[in-house]
Enzyme design. Structure first.
Site, PDB file in Angstrom:
ATOM      1  N   CYS A   8      -3.453  -6.588  -2.729  1.00 21.97           N
ATOM      2  CA  CYS A   8      -2.505  -6.590  -3.917  1.00 21.97           C
ATOM      3  C   CYS A   8      -2.671  -5.497  -4.866  1.00 21.97           C
ATOM      4  O   CYS A   8      -2.852  -5.229  -5.056  1.00 21.97           O
ATOM      5  CB  CYS A   8      -2.092  -7.450  -4.463  1.00 21.97           C
ATOM      6  SG  CYS A   8      -1.956  -9.295  -4.196  1.00 21.97           S
ATOM      7  N   THR A  10       1.028  -3.421  -4.565  1.00 24.76           N
ATOM      8  CA  THR A  10       2.213  -2.673  -5.080  1.00 24.76           C
ATOM      9  C   THR A  10       2.462  -3.821  -6.214  1.00 24.76           C
ATOM     10  O   THR A  10       2.706  -4.954  -5.960  1.00 24.76           O
ATOM     11  CB  THR A  10       3.498  -2.685  -3.733  1.00 24.76           C
ATOM     12  OG1 THR A  10       2.971  -2.009  -2.694  1.00 24.76           O
ATOM     13  CG2 THR A  10       5.002  -2.771  -4.234  1.00 24.76           C
ATOM     14  N   PRO A  12       5.854  -4.215  -9.216  1.00 26.84           N
ATOM     15  CA  PRO A  12       7.633  -3.934  -9.485  1.00 26.84           C
ATOM     16  C   PRO A  12       8.661  -2.645  -9.578  1.00 26.84           C
ATOM     17  O   PRO A  12       9.162  -2.090  -8.957  1.00 26.84           O
ATOM     18  CB  PRO A  12       8.246  -5.267 -10.441  1.00 26.84           C
ATOM     19  CG  PRO A  12       7.286  -5.705 -10.351  1.00 26.84           C
ATOM     20  CD  PRO A  12       5.700  -5.487 -10.266  1.00 26.84           C
ATOM     21  N   THR A  42       1.965  -9.206   1.102  1.00 25.92           N
ATOM     22  CA  THR A  42       2.479 -10.160   2.601  1.00 25.92           C
ATOM     23  C   THR A  42       1.549 -11.198   2.266  1.00 25.92           C
ATOM     24  O   THR A  42       0.138 -11.164   2.395  1.00 25.92           O
ATOM     25  CB  THR A  42       1.887  -9.486   3.639  1.00 25.92           C
ATOM     26  OG1 THR A  42       3.404  -8.282   3.564  1.00 25.92           O
ATOM     27  CG2 THR A  42       2.247 -10.269   4.647  1.00 25.92           C
ATOM     28  N   THR A 198      -7.502  10.063   8.383  1.00 21.90           N
ATOM     29  CA  THR A 198      -6.656   9.749   7.457  1.00 21.90           C
ATOM     30  C   THR A 198      -5.488  10.828   8.618  1.00 21.90           C
ATOM     31  O   THR A 198      -4.803   9.566   8.104  1.00 21.90           O
ATOM     32  CB  THR A 198      -6.702  10.761   5.999  1.00 21.90           C
ATOM     33  OG1 THR A 198      -7.930  10.878   5.960  1.00 21.90           O
ATOM     34  CG2 THR A 198      -5.736  10.791   5.378  1.00 21.90           C
ATOM     35  N   GLU A 248       3.269  -0.680   4.149  1.00 23.00           N
ATOM     36  CA  GLU A 248       1.492   0.999   4.865  1.00 23.00           C
ATOM     37  C   GLU A 248       1.897   2.385   3.884  1.00 23.00           C
ATOM     38  O   GLU A 248       1.300   2.860   5.404  1.00 23.00           O
ATOM     39  CB  GLU A 248       1.313  -0.086   5.837  1.00 23.00           C
ATOM     40  CG  GLU A 248       0.861  -1.141   6.115  1.00 23.00           C
ATOM     41  CD  GLU A 248      -0.867  -1.438   5.770  1.00 23.00           C
ATOM     42  OE1 GLU A 248      -1.346  -0.566   5.598  1.00 23.00           O
ATOM     43  OE2 GLU A 248      -1.368  -2.103   5.393  1.00 23.00           O
TER      44      GLU A 248
END
Ligand SMILES: Cc1cc2nc3c(=O)[nH]c(=O)nc-3n(C[C@H](O)[C@H](O)[C@H](O)COP(=O)(O)OP(=O)(O)OC[C@H]3O[C@@H](n4cnc5c(N)ncnc54)[C@H](O)[C@@H]3O)c2cc1C
Length: 266
Positions: A8, A10, A12, A42, A198, A248
């Protein structure tokens, strides 16, 4: 017994711009009190646990973020409806709202405040090769289905694969799948060997996501009108490919990361 965890980050009003999150965790005795709303999570409907990124010090920017493991059955956790998405419809995507959720201090990831940003970003280094392999698999399926269809469908007296325009399209699709697979392997091998990956993960995610969108779109073209029908498999693949360019870290954000990593230290 297996457990499912959802990630968690993201909200609004904050996706690519993670620093704009509003969720906050305030220390209260041996616990933290968590408040905030997360979006597009998700697996939320099946999760036993949530990894939640929240501010523990809003004055410190990204260095004031912490990660928490939150029991999905905690009082104050509320799930939104399953989102009606364009593709990957079996995936359960929901909002998750945390209202005065009490989280034990032991559930602070890493045991110290303000390490959340690095934890969240390191998770992406691990997950992006996996997401890239998902894109490669989807594109490979579309390619195989397109080759099969092109050998069976005839126009102007010969199978369409004998028209050079179609065989060249299939050749380009195959090269793209192969290139994305190799980038994905490179990112995964570096990760498995414990090296920082990365840059490689961003290369793989950006290329594989965009490649899968192109290849699945071309597969629809090879199928002609039948490709536009949900009765044939390639329409679903094309719809499903789209989100990989978004989640992602979108393809634009991967380019930002690649640019930053290439010039690091200059
Ligand atoms: C099906 C689905 C599942 C998801 N699952 C999860 C999940 O499990 N956990 C989770 O935390 N999130 C999840 N997400 C959220 C996803 O990570 C975000 O949607 C994504 O990061 C983009 O954020 P946004 O939607 O707010 O778009 P925005 O950040 O508002 O971006 C909008 C557009 O602007 C572009 N953009 C933004 N900033 C820049 C910039 N600086 N330069 C150039 N272009 C830019 C973006 O690339 C995009 O095209 C999911 C999303 C979807 C659709």
């Amino acid at each position: 017994e297996g457990c499912i965890a959802s990630y968690c980050v993201t909200e609004p009003g904050a996706g690519s711009d993670v620093q704009s999150i509003q969720t906050e965790a305030v220390k209260d005795g041996d616990d933290y009190i968590l408040n905030g709303s997360k979006m597009w999570i998700t697996g939320a409907g099946y999760a036993d646990w949530f990894f939640v990124l929240a501010y523990t010090d809003k004055t410190a920017g990204y260095q004031g973020m912490s990660g928490f493991i939150v029991d999905a059955n905690s009082e104050g956790v509320e799930l939104g409806k399953k989102e009606d998405n364009m593709g990957q419809r079996c995936s359960d995507t929901r909002s998750v709202t945390f209202t005065d959720v009490r989280v034990p201090s032991d559930n602070l990831v890493g045991g110290e405040e303000n390490g959340g940003w690095m934890n969240a970003m390191k998770a992406f280094d691990l997950s992006r090769p996996t997401i890239s392999s998902h894109a490669v698999g989807n594109a490979r399926g579309a390619l195989e289905e397109a080759i099969q269809y092109a050998t069976e469908r005839s126009t102007f007296g010969k199978p369409i694969i004998k028209h050079q325009a179609i065989s060249f399209m299939l050749a380009d699709m195959a090269t793209k799948v192969e290139a994305a697979r190799l980038l994905t392997w490179k990112a995964a091998i570096k990760s498995d060997s414990g090296e920082k990956n990365t840059l490689e993960a961003a290369h793989a995610k950006r290329f594989a996501a965009d490649m899968a969108m192109e290849v699945t779109t071309d597969a629809v073209q090879v199928f002609g009108g039948y490709g536009y029908s949900e009765e044939y498999p390639v329409a679903r693949r094309m719809r499903g490919a789209k989100v990989v360019q978004i989640f992602e870290g979108s393809s634009q954000i991967q380019r930002l990361i690649i640019g930053r990593e290439m010039t690091r230290g200059n």
